[in-house]
Design a protein around this motif. Structure first.
Motif, mmCIF file in Angstrom:
data_model
loop_
_atom_site.group_PDB
_atom_site.id
_atom_site.type_symbol
_atom_site.label_atom_id
_atom_site.label_comp_id
_atom_site.label_asym_id
_atom_site.label_seq_id
_atom_site.Cartn_x
_atom_site.Cartn_y
_atom_site.Cartn_z
ATOM 1 N N VAL A 1 63.528 -12.262 -11.189
ATOM 2 C CA VAL A 1 63.168 -12.700 -9.850
ATOM 3 C C VAL A 1 61.700 -12.371 -9.604
ATOM 4 C CG1 VAL A 1 63.908 -10.518 -8.792
ATOM 5 C CG2 VAL A 1 63.814 -12.600 -7.403
ATOM 6 N N SER A 2 61.001 -13.259 -8.905
ATOM 7 C CA SER A 2 59.573 -13.076 -8.642
ATOM 8 C C SER A 2 59.293 -13.199 -7.152
ATOM 9 C CB SER A 2 58.739 -14.127 -9.392
ATOM 10 O OG SER A 2 58.916 -14.033 -10.787
ATOM 11 N N ILE A 3 58.308 -12.419 -6.692
ATOM 12 C CA ILE A 3 57.819 -12.567 -5.324
ATOM 13 C C ILE A 3 56.382 -13.075 -5.375
ATOM 14 C CG2 ILE A 3 59.322 -10.788 -4.360
ATOM 15 C CD1 ILE A 3 56.930 -8.881 -4.364
ATOM 16 N N PHE A 4 55.985 -13.802 -4.337
ATOM 17 C CA PHE A 4 54.663 -14.418 -4.274
ATOM 18 C C PHE A 4 53.997 -14.070 -2.947
ATOM 19 C CE2 PHE A 4 57.247 -16.819 -7.170
ATOM 20 C CZ PHE A 4 56.407 -17.283 -8.167
ATOM 21 N N TRP A 5 52.681 -13.866 -2.995
ATOM 22 C CA TRP A 5 51.909 -13.606 -1.785
ATOM 23 C C TRP A 5 50.475 -14.062 -1.986
ATOM 24 C CZ3 TRP A 5 52.964 -10.067 -5.496
ATOM 25 C CH2 TRP A 5 51.921 -9.281 -5.983
ATOM 26 N N ASP A 6 49.746 -14.263 -0.882
ATOM 27 C CA ASP A 6 48.352 -14.703 -0.944
ATOM 28 C C ASP A 6 47.418 -13.503 -0.856
ATOM 29 O OD1 ASP A 6 48.897 -17.439 -1.152
ATOM 30 O OD2 ASP A 6 49.137 -17.630 1.020
ATOM 31 N N ASP A 7 46.526 -13.386 -1.814
ATOM 32 C CA ASP A 7 45.533 -12.318 -1.805
ATOM 33 C C ASP A 7 44.365 -12.720 -0.903
ATOM 34 O OD1 ASP A 7 44.392 -9.785 -3.092
ATOM 35 O OD2 ASP A 7 42.806 -11.253 -3.475
ATOM 36 N N GLN B 1 49.366 -3.535 -8.910
ATOM 37 C CA GLN B 1 48.580 -4.727 -9.216
ATOM 38 C C GLN B 1 47.301 -4.676 -8.385
ATOM 39 O OE1 GLN B 1 49.123 -9.567 -8.952
ATOM 40 N NE2 GLN B 1 50.902 -8.353 -9.580
ATOM 41 N N GLN B 2 46.226 -5.235 -8.925
ATOM 42 C CA GLN B 2 44.977 -5.340 -8.187
ATOM 43 C C GLN B 2 44.404 -6.737 -8.368
ATOM 44 O OE1 GLN B 2 41.485 -3.397 -10.295
ATOM 45 N NE2 GLN B 2 43.174 -2.148 -11.108
ATOM 46 N N ASP B 3 43.445 -7.092 -7.514
ATOM 47 C CA ASP B 3 42.941 -8.467 -7.510
ATOM 48 C C ASP B 3 41.556 -8.597 -8.143
ATOM 49 O OD1 ASP B 3 41.345 -7.230 -5.669
ATOM 50 O OD2 ASP B 3 41.638 -8.708 -4.079
ATOM 51 N N VAL C 1 41.488 -11.939 -9.844
ATOM 52 C CA VAL C 1 42.252 -13.028 -9.211
ATOM 53 C C VAL C 1 42.035 -13.035 -7.700
ATOM 54 C CG1 VAL C 1 44.020 -13.201 -10.991
ATOM 55 C CG2 VAL C 1 44.270 -11.502 -9.186
ATOM 56 N N ASN C 2 40.889 -12.565 -7.266
ATOM 57 C CA ASN C 2 40.630 -12.431 -5.830
ATOM 58 C C ASN C 2 40.785 -13.761 -5.103
ATOM 59 O OD1 ASN C 2 38.662 -12.403 -3.358
ATOM 60 N ND2 ASN C 2 39.074 -10.263 -3.840
ATOM 61 N N GLY C 3 41.523 -13.733 -4.000
ATOM 62 C CA GLY C 3 41.669 -14.910 -3.154
ATOM 63 C C GLY C 3 42.702 -15.912 -3.627
ATOM 64 N N ASN C 4 43.448 -15.598 -4.660
ATOM 65 C CA ASN C 4 44.453 -16.520 -5.195
ATOM 66 C C ASN C 4 45.866 -16.112 -4.770
ATOM 67 O OD1 ASN C 4 42.972 -18.435 -7.145
ATOM 68 N ND2 ASN C 4 42.217 -16.420 -7.776
ATOM 69 N N GLU C 5 46.812 -16.982 -5.076
ATOM 70 C CA GLU C 5 48.221 -16.621 -4.902
ATOM 71 C C GLU C 5 48.610 -15.687 -6.037
ATOM 72 O OE1 GLU C 5 52.003 -19.226 -3.843
ATOM 73 O OE2 GLU C 5 51.700 -19.204 -6.020
ATOM 74 N N LEU C 6 49.191 -14.542 -5.689
ATOM 75 C CA LEU C 6 49.607 -13.572 -6.679
ATOM 76 C C LEU C 6 51.132 -13.516 -6.746
ATOM 77 C CD1 LEU C 6 47.127 -10.615 -5.992
ATOM 78 C CD2 LEU C 6 46.803 -12.677 -7.363
ATOM 79 N N ASP C 7 51.627 -13.006 -7.864
ATOM 80 C CA ASP C 7 53.069 -12.881 -8.013
ATOM 81 C C ASP C 7 53.381 -11.720 -8.941
ATOM 82 O OD1 ASP C 7 53.961 -14.053 -10.923
ATOM 83 O OD2 ASP C 7 52.192 -15.108 -10.154
ATOM 84 N N GLU C 8 54.612 -11.257 -8.886
ATOM 85 C CA GLU C 8 55.104 -10.212 -9.774
ATOM 86 C C GLU C 8 56.583 -10.449 -9.988
ATOM 87 O OE1 GLU C 8 54.836 -7.409 -12.428
ATOM 88 O OE2 GLU C 8 53.073 -7.757 -11.146
ATOM 89 N N PHE C 9 57.032 -10.282 -11.237
ATOM 90 C CA PHE C 9 58.439 -10.528 -11.545
ATOM 91 C C PHE C 9 59.160 -9.215 -11.815
ATOM 92 C CE2 PHE C 9 56.671 -10.294 -15.801
ATOM 93 C CZ PHE C 9 57.669 -9.661 -16.532
#
Length: 281
Positions: free
Chosen positions: A150-156, A181-183, A186-194
């Motif tokens: 399962v993965s969650i997604f959020w906007d950085d 996790q750090q940005d 990937v700054n300003g992108n949609e991030l995710d973690e499974f």
């Protein structure tokens, strides 16, 4: 012949028992230190008024009593920006609580603990976090394409330096799984973690199955706490590995102003977090 065999058995028994020596190993013990669990977490959509600080003392490794609550301390938190002081109430069981705390994103807070005539202090800023925007279940998002994950997604946020703590907990487990996790790239992108559990041929319930319930939380944390929790996670994951580096004493941000050598374990953290509960289909 029977006498010979009997004598041989007796001789063998004497030889074996004569080789048994009791070896007493002296295990070094350290002076108990104050352990501070001061994570003031503000869940999105709530007031964040109710907060708890837990105090205890460290115990020897082989000690059967793992819980030594501290019941004779005073705990205060001060908002440096506004000057408001919050006095945490001693519950006489190692916890110190408050129900009128006012979290303000971006404000700096000072922690002060007085214990055994020594004063411990720490300072942190309340870090915001983006909301979890969606959750996705799959069998190909993790390392094993034959088990559920399962993965969650959020906007950085754009043009910000952000650090995240992720907490995954399946109902029925003893401890949660922590990731960071750090940005930086990937700054300003949609991030995710499974989140995935390895399959186990001897236990079909070890991996995720339909109906399993998982709670996933996303915390905004400071750069300093990111460094601290990463070392803590590494030491936890290396437990039992004979080839891993010997763990050292991990110092947090709580400083003993009276006697710096008698430092405390633990950390003072303030985080906004978002959480979601998901049931596997």
């Amino acid at each position: 012949m029977k006498t010979y065999i009997k004598s041989l058995v007796v001789l063998l028994f004497i030889t074996i028992t004569a080789c048994e020596d009791v070896v007493d190993v002296t295990v070094p013990t350290a002076t108990p230190r104050l352990v501070i669990e001061a994570s003031l977490d503000w869940q999105k959509g709530t007031t964040g008024n109710e907060q708890i600080v837990k105090l205890s003392t460290s115990t020897p490794y082989f000690d059967s009593n793992r819980n030594n609550p501290v019941t004779n301390a005073t705990v205060t938190v001060t908002n440096v920006n506004s000057g408001v002081m919050y006095n945490f109430v001693n519950q006489n069981n190692g916890t110190y609580s408050i129900n009128n705390f006012e979290p303000v994103l971006g404000n700096t807070y000072n922690l002060e603990i007085v214990y055994n005539n020594e004063t411990y202090t720490a300072s942190e800023t309340l870090v915001s976090v983006s909301p979890i925007k969606r959750v996705e279940q799959s069998i190909d998002g993790g390392f094993d394409d034959e088990v559920l994950d399962v993965s969650i997604f959020w906007d950085d946020p754009v043009d910000e330096e952000n650090y995240y703590l992720l907490r995954f907990y399946e109902q029925g487990d003893i401890v949660p799984v922590l990731e960071t996790q750090q940005d930086e790239f990937v700054n300003g992108n949609e991030l995710d973690e499974f989140f995935e559990k390895e399959s186990d041929d001897s236990d079909e319930f070890e991996e995720f199955n339909p109906g399993d319930v998982v709670e996933m939380s996303l915390y905004g944390i400071s750069k300093q706490y990111d460094h601290y929790i990463n070392i803590l996670i590494e030491q936890y994951d290396a437990a039992g590995d004979p080839f891993s580096t010997i763990p050292g004493k991990l110092k947090g941000n709580c400083i003993n102003q009276t006697n710096p050598e008698n430092f405390a374990f633990g950390y003072f953290r303030l985080s906004e977090f978002d959480t979601v509960t998901y049931t596997f289909q």
